[in-house]
Motif scaffolding. Structure first.
Motif, short mmCIF file in Angstrom:
data_model
loop_
_atom_site.label_atom_id
_atom_site.label_comp_id
_atom_site.label_asym_id
_atom_site.label_seq_id
_atom_site.Cartn_x
_atom_site.Cartn_y
_atom_site.Cartn_z
N ASP A 87 19.91 -0.35 5.85
CA ASP A 87 18.92 -1.40 5.61
C ASP A 87 17.71 -0.76 4.94
OD1 ASP A 87 17.09 -3.44 5.59
OD2 ASP A 87 17.00 -3.66 7.77
N VAL A 88 17.60 -0.93 3.65
CA VAL A 88 16.48 -0.36 2.90
C VAL A 88 15.39 -1.40 2.64
CG1 VAL A 88 17.82 1.50 1.85
CG2 VAL A 88 17.65 -0.72 0.70
N SER A 89 15.52 -2.56 3.27
CA SER A 89 14.52 -3.62 3.06
C SER A 89 13.27 -3.39 3.91
CB SER A 89 15.13 -4.99 3.37
OG SER A 89 15.47 -5.07 4.75
N ARG A 90 13.40 -2.67 5.02
CA ARG A 90 12.23 -2.42 5.87
C ARG A 90 11.33 -1.36 5.25
NH1 ARG A 90 14.51 -1.38 11.78
NH2 ARG A 90 14.88 0.56 10.73
N HIS A 91 10.07 -1.41 5.59
CA HIS A 91 9.10 -0.42 5.12
C HIS A 91 9.54 0.97 5.54
CE1 HIS A 91 5.36 1.89 4.89
NE2 HIS A 91 5.02 1.02 3.94
N LEU A 92 9.30 1.94 4.71
CA LEU A 92 9.74 3.31 4.97
C LEU A 92 9.30 3.82 6.34
CD1 LEU A 92 11.20 5.73 3.76
CD2 LEU A 92 9.04 6.46 2.76
N ALA A 93 8.08 3.54 6.74
CA ALA A 93 7.56 4.01 8.02
C ALA A 93 8.29 3.38 9.21
CB ALA A 93 6.07 3.73 8.12
#
Length: 149
Positions: free
Chosen positions: A103-109
């Motif tokens: 899931d790359v939709s969430r903010h990196l942090a």
């Protein structure tokens, strides 16, 4: 743009190289050096070399960290169609082509550290394949194009 490789008749003898490495950090470093030298000898364009080296780094790192392997093999071939990296190891069975996309939709942090290696390899390859033959995993990454799009 003319191909940086010899004509097909000569290429069959000149463009495939392989070697075995210990499944250690030192082995990873040696595999990178071997690949870089091979690409340079073959005249692989810098953009294709960078992409192939990133994919190799991710795949070899996964073998060393998670497979429980003692050795891994690397075969490199190149043609006018592109570069092919084939890795084999004697570790636990693992098919990276069946891993779900992260899931790359969430903010990196907000995301856990790690878990993007196979995603990166998929993004750099035109085709991935895996098979288990005897006690060995065989993973092939095909198709880093030699001309920039």
């Amino acid at each position: 743009m003319p191909s940086p490789f010899p004509p097909p008749a000569a290429a069959a003898k000149a463009i495939v190289r392989g070697r075995s490495f210990p499944a250690t950090r030192e082995g990873e470093t040696d595999a990178q050096r071997f690949a870089r030298d091979t690409f340079a000898q073959l005249g692989v364009p810098p953009h294709a070399m960078r992409a192939a080296l990133v994919a190799l780094d991710e795949a070899a790192s996964n073998i060393v960290k998670y497979a429980g392997a003692t050795r891994f093999g690397l075969a490199i071939s190149a043609s006018e169609q592109g570069i092919k990296l084939s890795l084999s190891d004697n570790g636990r069975p693992f098919d990276p082509t069946r891993c779900p996309a992260p899931d790359v939709s969430r903010h990196l942090a907000a995301r856990p550290i790690g878990g993007l290696g196979i995603h990166i390899i998929r993004a750099l390859a035109h085709e991935l394949s895996y098979c288990r033959i005897g006690e060995k995993n065989r993973f092939r990454k095909t198709g880093v194009k030699l001309t920039e799009s």
